[in-house]
Design a protein around this motif. Structure first.
Motif, PDB file in Angstrom:
ATOM      1  N   VAL A 287       0.988  -1.135   0.098  1.00 45.13           N
ATOM      2  CA  VAL A 287      -0.094   0.088   0.025  1.00 45.13           C
ATOM      3  C   VAL A 287       0.752   1.374   0.125  1.00 45.13           C
ATOM      4  O   VAL A 287       0.670   2.209  -0.851  1.00 45.13           O
ATOM      5  N   GLY A 288       1.886   1.039   0.861  1.00 45.54           N
ATOM      6  CA  GLY A 288       2.813   2.395   0.876  1.00 45.54           C
ATOM      7  C   GLY A 288       3.409   2.627  -0.429  1.00 45.54           C
ATOM      8  O   GLY A 288       3.700   3.679  -1.124  1.00 45.54           O
ATOM      9  N   LEU A 289       3.870   1.482  -1.040  1.00 43.85           N
ATOM     10  CA  LEU A 289       4.505   1.630  -2.327  1.00 43.85           C
ATOM     11  C   LEU A 289       3.621   2.381  -3.542  1.00 43.85           C
ATOM     12  O   LEU A 289       3.785   3.009  -4.269  1.00 43.85           O
ATOM     13  N   LEU A 290       2.244   1.965  -3.354  1.00 41.54           N
ATOM     14  CA  LEU A 290       1.489   2.173  -4.336  1.00 41.54           C
ATOM     15  C   LEU A 290       1.117   3.822  -4.125  1.00 41.54           C
ATOM     16  O   LEU A 290       1.193   4.503  -5.336  1.00 41.54           O
ATOM     17  N   PHE A 291       1.174   4.371  -3.211  1.00 45.94           N
ATOM     18  CA  PHE A 291       1.093   6.007  -2.439  1.00 45.94           C
ATOM     19  C   PHE A 291       2.323   6.279  -3.386  1.00 45.94           C
ATOM     20  O   PHE A 291       2.236   7.656  -3.933  1.00 45.94           O
ATOM     21  N   ALA A 292       3.621   5.935  -3.043  1.00 44.11           N
ATOM     22  CA  ALA A 292       4.735   6.412  -3.586  1.00 44.11           C
ATOM     23  C   ALA A 292       4.669   6.378  -5.044  1.00 44.11           C
ATOM     24  O   ALA A 292       5.053   7.374  -5.757  1.00 44.11           O
ATOM     25  N   VAL A 293       4.040   5.307  -5.722  1.00 44.37           N
ATOM     26  CA  VAL A 293       4.098   5.470  -7.256  1.00 44.37           C
ATOM     27  C   VAL A 293       3.057   6.527  -7.667  1.00 44.37           C
ATOM     28  O   VAL A 293       3.316   6.959  -8.733  1.00 44.37           O
TER      29      VAL A 293
END
Lengths: 370, 542
Positions: free
Chosen positions: A68-74
């Motif tokens: 989920v964190g990665l998705l926000f970063a992306v």
């Protein structure tokens, strides 16, 4: 792969220290007591407690949180990337007739005159509610436009996966069975050739032979809603074949390597020395240990099937997400580009997350902690 | 009368593929014949590469890694199993002949429960039904002194200790009630204190089940405890074959005599040990949150040897890492010649680095395989002393002579050296820096006993010549006797005993040192029984 290896080695290390704690099982009880030092208590007492009580659940939750964190970063990266793109929708849209005033009007209409952080938060807020905004070019809702396109892409990817995954695993097993013999070499040469050729080249070759010279299939691979299923299948035959050729080799080679790695381990020799037959050795003793690496490579390739489809869709003029995205980029239709980018990223991250979680579940050390 | 196992004229070959050369066949084992009756144990002994495991596996008609049995017979109850087709061989393996591997940790499948794996062969061969197999497994777990015999089989391999796994593997071999079991170094990978329990369990199980066994090991003292007969092997050929007492008390062959007398080296300890060249004071060390060393204080006089003894995981190698600066301690100091060394490697001067050198257990992995011996030994010469060209080559030559390797070695690559020669090169590399202290991390434990003896003698001679001090890490008491002046016993990261060798190795002992010393196998028949008897008396309260 490197990440998996690192995880494996830390697991081994923890298994190793755990062994040591038990190594004194044959020693008398009156030895100087040494308290095992553990990472517990302190500020993160509750977290650590959950971690030690449900290590599996904790690991899986951690993976999900990371994704989920990665998705926000992306999402941030996509937004910034699109902002940094040279050119401007208003300029492209108006073309020769772009007066400064007209450009400014369009920019104001689209809200482009507001600061980027505001627009990002608005966009993200909409996305979280399933609203990707309206296309600048057509003025229609991106969400409804994408729905059909995504369906087409998934249709393509699904058939490519249904064919390529069993084929790759099967060929990989065949290569192991005939290791270093003619079938193995043949499979190796074929897969090396397939992996070396870029997909647009493979695509055009297939079109040349099967579409133009033999006339077996129609080109371009246009599909439309309401098209009969059989026609639809015929239309996607060539793009599916191209995708299969592209992802097959990688999966096949990794399957072969994973099985060979397991087959050379000591517990396979043990099985052999128990007098078990070849089928049981492979099905019961090799398969469970080969699952995790194969799942990883399959997930990676499934993700590629959806994401990497861009080139193939353009080559075959197939109305999927990739084609849609490329069209949007040419006219600087930013809401569409952002939506496509984010969906591709989500597919990629989610598939990898699923592979990670399945890998964790396939590991007996994690499933059955000491 | 036919013997249970009758091996005649066994010849085993393999094909090697040397890089850049045509493949060629090499003979691994030649002209081996022996007989084994029910309830008897044959010990196969020899150095690595002697072909002992290969012979053991031939009893299952199995060749590991492309090895081929090219001549001879292996008769089991009169039937030559080498002539059987695959289905026939499968009927033998796991039912009539079973195998116990050296590393049970690797030989058990990590994905399945121990119990399921242990009863698998018996079930697949239709020898008994599942309930009977589980019952027998529980019985064998009891015989082998495994904890909670009724539920032990429900665990996964990673959930039990190394010693327990080795016993579980023995249970797996015993379960189908085979006529013959091949034990392939079943205790070699274990600590001595664990080895003695496994050894006792194996011996008891063999006696109770009346199975015959082939026991493969490189340790004569171990095999003397379990075998009735011993065959000594060297380079694939039989050297001597006879009853165990005859082999260890009156061996005929010169090679056997060497094997028997090896490890009898004893170093006279230095009288004055007051010097504190290297002083480790109150060192605590940890990997992340895992504490490995607690309040370790020892010291090492100039020109002497301090042996650091303990089992795997006791923190021996971590101590070496702290001294070199690879692992800065959480607390405490390391002083060399009165000067406190910076805790971190990066904080140390080149001169400080020069004075402490290391020798590793695996000389193989401690050398760049693409460098010649001359480059390997020459590197510290140019790094510390700025030597180059002819002068450097001259000095390398001198060092090679010191380690008893001749002129021809300077241009060789590590792959062209034997294990002992590699370790000698590693010693020369350490010496090249002219250090005051060399940290030796189990430099002999991967070597065969005779080769290890040679290395120990070399180290002692070099110490006399150069007054270098050794901090010698080992788990082997015979090595301690051979080389040490003072001894520190490490247990779970603490020093439980430290002092001159004569004091540390004589009573009164603390519990751990007592256990450690009593667990070291002695080369005489009946030693194991004596120790077990004594233990029973102690636990009975005498």
């Amino acid at each position: 792969m490197a990440k998996d290896q690192r995880e494996a080695s830390t697991l081994d290390a923890s298994g190793g220290t755990a062994l040591l704690e038990d190594a004194g099982s044959g020693t008398p009880q009156d030895l100087p007591p040494v308290s095992p030092v553990r990472a517990s208590g302190g500020r993160f007492g509750a977290v650590a407690g959950f971690h030690s009580n449900h290590p599996l659940a904790a690991l899986i939750l951690q993976r999900i949180a990371l994704s989920v964190g990665l998705l926000f970063a992306v999402s941030l990266l996509i937004f910034l990337g699109v902002e940094a793109l040279p050119g401007d929708f208003a300029q492209t849209y108006l073309g020769q007739s772009a007066t400064p005033q007209a450009v400014a009007n369009i920019r104001a209409d689209l809200g482009l005159d507001r600061p980027a952080p505001t627009r990002y938060v608005e966009w993200l807020g909409g996305v979280l509610q399933g609203d990707f905004g309206n296309s600048w070019a057509s003025g229609q809702s991106v969400t409804s436009q994408i729905a059909g396109r995504l369906g087409n892409t998934l249709f393509l990817a699904f058939f490519a996966a249904v064919i390529s995954v069993p084929l790759a695993v099967g060929l990989g097993m065949l290569a192991v069975l005939y290791r270093d013999k003619a079938p193995d070499r043949l499979i190796n040469i074929f897969s090396l050739a397939a992996v070396s050729l870029p997909e647009f080249f493979v695509g055009y070759l297939l079109i040349l032979f099967f579409g133009v010279q033999l006339g077996w299939v129609s080109y371009p691979s246009t599909v439309f809603s309401g098209m009969p299923f059989a026609d639809r299948l015929q239309a996607v035959a060539l793009p599916v074949a191209t995708l299969v050729l592209v992802v097959l080799a990688h999966m096949m080679r990794m399957t072969r390597a994973a099985i060979l790695n397991v087959m050379s381990s000591a517990y396979i020799e043990t099985a052999e020395l128990k007098g078990l037959n070849a089928f049981r050795i492979i099905a019961r003793h090799a398969a469970p240990n080969v699952l995790a690496p194969i799942i990883t490579v399959v997930a990676l390739n499934l993700a590629y099937l959806v994401v990497g489809v861009v080139v193939v869709e353009v080559v075959f003029v197939y109305p999927g997400m990739g084609q849609y995205m490329v069209d949007a980029v040419t006219v600087r239709d930013m809401p569409v580009v952002q939506a496509c980018g984010l969906i591709f990223a989500t597919v990629y991250i989610v598939l990898n997350m699923i592979a990670d979680i399945l890998g964790i579940l396939a590991n007996p050390r994690l499933r059955h902690p000491r | 009368m036919t013997s249970l196992l009758d091996v005649r004229g066994l010849k085993i070959e393999a094909t090697t593929y040397p890089p850049g050369e045509a493949p060629r066949d090499i003979t691994i084992v030649e002209d081996i014949s022996f007989r084994l009756e029910q309830g008897r144990v044959l010990g196969l002994i020899g150095e690595s590469g002697a072909g002992k495991s290969t012979i053991g596996l031939a009893a299952l008609a199995y060749g590991r890694g492309g090895v081929r049995i090219t001549a001879g017979e292996v008769r089991l109850d009169g039937e030559d199993i080498l002539g059987l087709k695959r289905p026939g061989i499968r009927q033998v393996r796991g039912a009539r002949v079973c195998y116990v591997a050296q590393s049970a940790a690797a030989a058990f499948n990590p994905a399945h429960r121990l119990g399921d794996q242990i009863i698998e062969a018996a079930l697949r061969h239709g020898l008994m039904d599942e309930a009977a197999a589980r019952e027998r497994a529980a019985y064998l777990f009891g015989v082998l002194s495994l904890p909670d015999p009724a539920t032990f089989g429900e665990r996964y391999p990673h959930q039990v200790s190394g010693g327990q796994l080795q016993r579980a593997m023995t249970a797996m071999a015993l379960l189908p009630a085979p006529e013959l079991i091949v034990f392939d170094e079943p205790t070699t990978a274990l600590d001595v204190t664990t080895q003695i329990d496994v050894l006792a369990a194996i011996k008891r199980a063999i006696e109770e089940t009346r199975t015959a066994a082939i026991y493969v090991t490189h340790d004569l003292a171990v095999v003397a405890q379990v075998a009735d007969d011993i065959m000594v092997l060297r380079a694939g050929k039989m050297v001597e074959y006879g009853p165990v007492r005859k082999i260890i008390e009156a061996p005929d062959a010169e090679y056997t005599r060497e094997l028997v007398s090896v490890r009898s080296l004893v170093q006279e300890e230095a009288a004055d040990q007051s010097d504190r060249l290297l002083a480790i004071e109150g060192v605590d060390a940890a990997y992340g949150e895992t504490r490995v060393l607690s309040d370790v204080s020892v010291h090492l006089p100039r020109g002497q040897t301090l042996a650091v003894v303990g089992e795997s995981g006791s923190g021996k190698s971590t101590l070496a890492r702290v001294i070199t600066g690879l692992l800065p301690p959480k607390d405490g100091t390391v002083r060399l010649a009165g000067e406190t060394l910076p805790p971190k490697l990066s904080g140390r001067s080149r001169e400080q680095l020069r004075t402490i050198q290391m020798i590793y257990q695996m000389a193989d992995t401690a050398m760049n395989p693409r460098h010649t011996v001359g480059q390997i030994i020459g590197r510290p010469l140019s790094f510390y002393f700025n030597m180059h060209g002819a002068r450097k080559r001259q000095r390398v030559q001198e060092l090679l002579e010191q380690i008893e390797l001749g002129e021809g070695f300077i241009d060789r690559y590590p792959a062209e050296l034997s294990g002992g020669q590699k370790q000698r090169v590693a010693i020369a590399r350490a010496l090249a820096a002219e250090p005051t202290v060399i940290l030796c991390d189990e430099p002999t434990s991967a070597l065969d006993p005779l080769v290890a003896d040679g290395i120990l003698k070399l180290l002692l001679r070099l110490q006399k010549e150069t007054s270098v001090s050794y901090l010698f890490i080992t788990h082997d008491i015979a090595t301690v006797r051979a080389i040490a002046d003072s001894v520190a016993v490490l247990y779970q990261g603490r020093v439980v005993r430290f002092g001159p060798k004569s004091e540390v190795l004589s009573p009164p002992f603390d519990d751990y040192t007592d256990l450690l010393l009593k667990s070291v196998p002695e080369l005489r028949v009946g030693w194991l029984e004596e120790v077990l008897q004594e233990r029973r008396m102690t636990s009975a309260g005498h």
